[in-house]
Scaffold this motif. Structure first.
Motif, PDB file in Angstrom:
ATOM      1  N   GLN A  36      46.216  56.184  44.151  1.00 40.88           N
ATOM      2  CA  GLN A  36      45.884  55.714  45.314  1.00 40.88           C
ATOM      3  C   GLN A  36      45.639  54.419  45.564  1.00 40.88           C
ATOM      4  OE1 GLN A  36      42.190  57.813  46.642  1.00 40.88           O
ATOM      5  NE2 GLN A  36      41.510  56.043  48.296  1.00 40.88           N
ATOM      6  N   VAL A  37      46.111  53.613  46.357  1.00 42.40           N
ATOM      7  CA  VAL A  37      46.182  52.174  46.462  1.00 42.40           C
ATOM      8  C   VAL A  37      45.251  51.896  47.734  1.00 42.40           C
ATOM      9  CG1 VAL A  37      47.206  49.658  46.675  1.00 42.40           C
ATOM     10  CG2 VAL A  37      47.895  51.707  45.185  1.00 42.40           C
ATOM     11  N   ASN A  38      44.199  51.490  47.845  1.00 40.89           N
ATOM     12  CA  ASN A  38      43.285  51.300  48.844  1.00 40.89           C
ATOM     13  C   ASN A  38      43.806  49.856  49.574  1.00 40.89           C
ATOM     14  OD1 ASN A  38      41.892  53.489  48.944  1.00 40.89           O
ATOM     15  ND2 ASN A  38      39.921  52.481  48.036  1.00 40.89           N
ATOM     16  N   TYR A  39      43.540  49.346  50.821  1.00 37.18           N
ATOM     17  CA  TYR A  39      43.899  48.202  51.318  1.00 37.18           C
ATOM     18  C   TYR A  39      43.163  47.037  50.763  1.00 37.18           C
ATOM     19  CZ  TYR A  39      44.979  45.266  55.370  1.00 37.18           C
ATOM     20  OH  TYR A  39      45.587  44.066  56.108  1.00 37.18           O
ATOM     21  N   PHE A  40      43.909  46.090  50.352  1.00 33.36           N
ATOM     22  CA  PHE A  40      43.198  44.933  49.865  1.00 33.36           C
ATOM     23  C   PHE A  40      42.987  43.908  50.622  1.00 33.36           C
ATOM     24  CE2 PHE A  40      44.832  46.743  46.048  1.00 33.36           C
ATOM     25  CZ  PHE A  40      44.091  46.327  44.882  1.00 33.36           C
ATOM     26  N   GLN A  41      41.635  43.673  51.110  1.00 36.71           N
ATOM     27  CA  GLN A  41      41.162  42.658  52.096  1.00 36.71           C
ATOM     28  C   GLN A  41      41.621  41.298  51.588  1.00 36.71           C
ATOM     29  OE1 GLN A  41      39.918  43.265  55.045  1.00 36.71           O
ATOM     30  NE2 GLN A  41      40.227  45.377  54.892  1.00 36.71           N
ATOM     31  N   ASN A  42      41.675  40.537  52.459  1.00 35.07           N
ATOM     32  CA  ASN A  42      41.997  39.078  52.267  1.00 35.07           C
ATOM     33  C   ASN A  42      40.727  38.312  52.495  1.00 35.07           C
ATOM     34  OD1 ASN A  42      42.998  36.406  51.802  1.00 35.07           O
ATOM     35  ND2 ASN A  42      44.610  36.468  53.227  1.00 35.07           N
ATOM     36  N   ASP A  77      44.146  60.572  41.343  1.00 37.59           N
ATOM     37  CA  ASP A  77      43.464  60.592  39.992  1.00 37.59           C
ATOM     38  C   ASP A  77      43.229  59.173  39.407  1.00 37.59           C
ATOM     39  OD1 ASP A  77      43.862  63.475  39.752  1.00 37.59           O
ATOM     40  OD2 ASP A  77      45.752  63.196  39.021  1.00 37.59           O
ATOM     41  N   LEU A  78      44.165  58.153  39.880  1.00 42.95           N
ATOM     42  CA  LEU A  78      44.039  56.820  39.709  1.00 42.95           C
ATOM     43  C   LEU A  78      43.689  56.076  40.950  1.00 42.95           C
ATOM     44  CD1 LEU A  78      47.282  56.319  37.416  1.00 42.95           C
ATOM     45  CD2 LEU A  78      44.775  56.903  36.811  1.00 42.95           C
ATOM     46  N   LEU A  79      42.876  55.026  40.986  1.00 44.88           N
ATOM     47  CA  LEU A  79      42.277  54.474  42.251  1.00 44.88           C
ATOM     48  C   LEU A  79      42.390  52.876  41.819  1.00 44.88           C
ATOM     49  CD1 LEU A  79      41.211  54.065  45.192  1.00 44.88           C
ATOM     50  CD2 LEU A  79      38.832  54.323  43.987  1.00 44.88           C
ATOM     51  N   TYR A  80      43.271  52.222  42.771  1.00 43.85           N
ATOM     52  CA  TYR A  80      43.347  50.834  42.911  1.00 43.85           C
ATOM     53  C   TYR A  80      42.775  50.053  44.113  1.00 43.85           C
ATOM     54  CZ  TYR A  80      46.898  51.585  39.086  1.00 43.85           C
ATOM     55  OH  TYR A  80      47.548  51.776  38.014  1.00 43.85           O
ATOM     56  N   ARG A 112      39.861  46.582  40.865  1.00 46.38           N
ATOM     57  CA  ARG A 112      39.117  47.528  40.266  1.00 46.38           C
ATOM     58  C   ARG A 112      39.865  48.773  40.223  1.00 46.38           C
ATOM     59  NH1 ARG A 112      36.248  44.731  44.026  1.00 46.38           N
ATOM     60  NH2 ARG A 112      36.717  46.183  45.813  1.00 46.38           N
ATOM     61  N   PHE A 113      40.187  49.189  38.853  1.00 49.69           N
ATOM     62  CA  PHE A 113      40.958  50.341  38.637  1.00 49.69           C
ATOM     63  C   PHE A 113      40.181  51.299  38.336  1.00 49.69           C
ATOM     64  CE2 PHE A 113      43.055  52.684  35.231  1.00 49.69           C
ATOM     65  CZ  PHE A 113      44.201  53.250  36.110  1.00 49.69           C
ATOM     66  N   PHE A 123      38.502  49.540  35.059  1.00 49.21           N
ATOM     67  CA  PHE A 123      38.142  48.080  34.727  1.00 49.21           C
ATOM     68  C   PHE A 123      38.086  47.432  36.038  1.00 49.21           C
ATOM     69  CE2 PHE A 123      43.049  48.105  34.561  1.00 49.21           C
ATOM     70  CZ  PHE A 123      43.076  47.100  35.506  1.00 49.21           C
ATOM     71  N   GLU A 124      37.496  46.258  36.053  1.00 52.38           N
ATOM     72  CA  GLU A 124      37.323  45.151  37.076  1.00 52.38           C
ATOM     73  C   GLU A 124      37.940  43.875  36.400  1.00 52.38           C
ATOM     74  OE1 GLU A 124      34.895  43.242  40.525  1.00 52.38           O
ATOM     75  OE2 GLU A 124      34.153  44.905  39.455  1.00 52.38           O
ATOM     76  N   LYS A 125      38.862  43.348  36.976  1.00 43.72           N
ATOM     77  CA  LYS A 125      39.601  42.194  36.519  1.00 43.72           C
ATOM     78  C   LYS A 125      40.212  41.289  37.649  1.00 43.72           C
ATOM     79  CE  LYS A 125      42.667  40.768  32.729  1.00 43.72           C
ATOM     80  NZ  LYS A 125      43.438  41.208  31.736  1.00 43.72           N
ATOM     81  N   ARG A 126      40.176  40.126  37.287  1.00 47.45           N
ATOM     82  CA  ARG A 126      40.909  39.200  38.441  1.00 47.45           C
ATOM     83  C   ARG A 126      42.478  38.717  37.845  1.00 47.45           C
ATOM     84  NH1 ARG A 126      38.300  34.014  41.169  1.00 47.45           N
ATOM     85  NH2 ARG A 126      39.898  33.066  41.947  1.00 47.45           N
ATOM     86  N   PHE A 127      43.203  38.870  38.642  1.00 44.93           N
ATOM     87  CA  PHE A 127      44.978  38.612  38.184  1.00 44.93           C
ATOM     88  C   PHE A 127      45.182  37.623  39.047  1.00 44.93           C
ATOM     89  CE2 PHE A 127      44.060  42.955  37.301  1.00 44.93           C
ATOM     90  CZ  PHE A 127      44.561  43.201  36.113  1.00 44.93           C
ATOM     91  N   SER A 128      45.842  36.418  38.425  1.00 45.15           N
ATOM     92  CA  SER A 128      46.384  35.370  39.225  1.00 45.15           C
ATOM     93  C   SER A 128      47.767  34.847  38.834  1.00 45.15           C
ATOM     94  CB  SER A 128      45.364  34.050  38.990  1.00 45.15           C
ATOM     95  OG  SER A 128      44.243  34.382  39.271  1.00 45.15           O
ATOM     96  N   PHE A 129      48.590  34.168  39.660  1.00 45.91           N
ATOM     97  CA  PHE A 129      49.708  33.613  39.347  1.00 45.91           C
ATOM     98  C   PHE A 129      49.863  32.459  40.216  1.00 45.91           C
ATOM     99  CE2 PHE A 129      54.299  33.319  38.210  1.00 45.91           C
ATOM    100  CZ  PHE A 129      54.125  33.262  36.991  1.00 45.91           C
TER     101      PHE A 129
END
Length: 167
Positions: A36-42, A77-80, A112-113, A123-129
């Motif tokens: 499941q991928v929940n909506y990522f707020q901006n 089973d997996l939540l993003y 948050r995974f 985990f909870e982690k910040r990803f950047s590029f």
């Protein structure tokens, strides 16, 4: 001769067994059937309209394309989940007349995974590029969309690797 046959059977058995665990994405065996991928707020200070929807869809697509997991709207089973926390344009190099020679578009996403079946993987982690471009131009339209796509492709692959490939 009998010894040679036994070794051949042993090697064949190991190679067949190992093929069932490995795949070309490097994920190994995933202890889940749905994600499941929940909506990522901006929540970034500088808002670029529509990138939250684009990111959410791109994350769903990379997981669907690289695994056999089924996308679900609830009880996966997996939540993003998470939010876009940074969208920034920064001058990187200056010219002699105090203008930007190079600028950088940076995007950061807090993720948050959760894995219902294996909580040690949570985990909870910040990803950047980022994407550098000539400072004399301001990317708009299809150029900006290309930069955002390039950044999202890298970030979603990093999220995939962190959550499922363990790289």
């Amino acid at each position: 001769m009998k010894f040679l046959k036994l070794i051949s059977i042993f090697i064949l058995a190991i190679s067949i067994n190992s093929c069932s665990v490995y795949n070309f994405t490097g994920t190994g065996k995933i202890d889940a059937k749905t994600f499941q991928v929940n909506y990522f707020q901006n929540n970034a200070e500088l808002i670029e309209p529509g990138i939250e929807r684009r990111f959410t869809i791109e994350l769903q697509e990379i997981i669907q394309n690289q695994t056999n997991l089924n996308l679900t709207n609830s009880n996966g089973d997996l939540l993003y989940e998470g939010e876009i926390v940074e969208y920034r344009i920064t001058p990187m190099q200056a010219t002699a007349d105090q203008t930007a020679a190079q600028s950088r578009l940076s995007i950061s996403i807090n993720v948050r995974f959760s894995n219902k079946n294996k909580e040690d993987d949570n985990f909870e982690k910040r990803f950047s590029f980022y994407r550098d471009y000539a400072g004399s131009t301001l990317p708009t339209g299809s150029v900006l969309n290309g930069y955002i796509d390039e950044i999202f492709e890298r970030i979603t692959q990093d999220i995939f690797n962190e959550s499922l490939s363990k790289w």
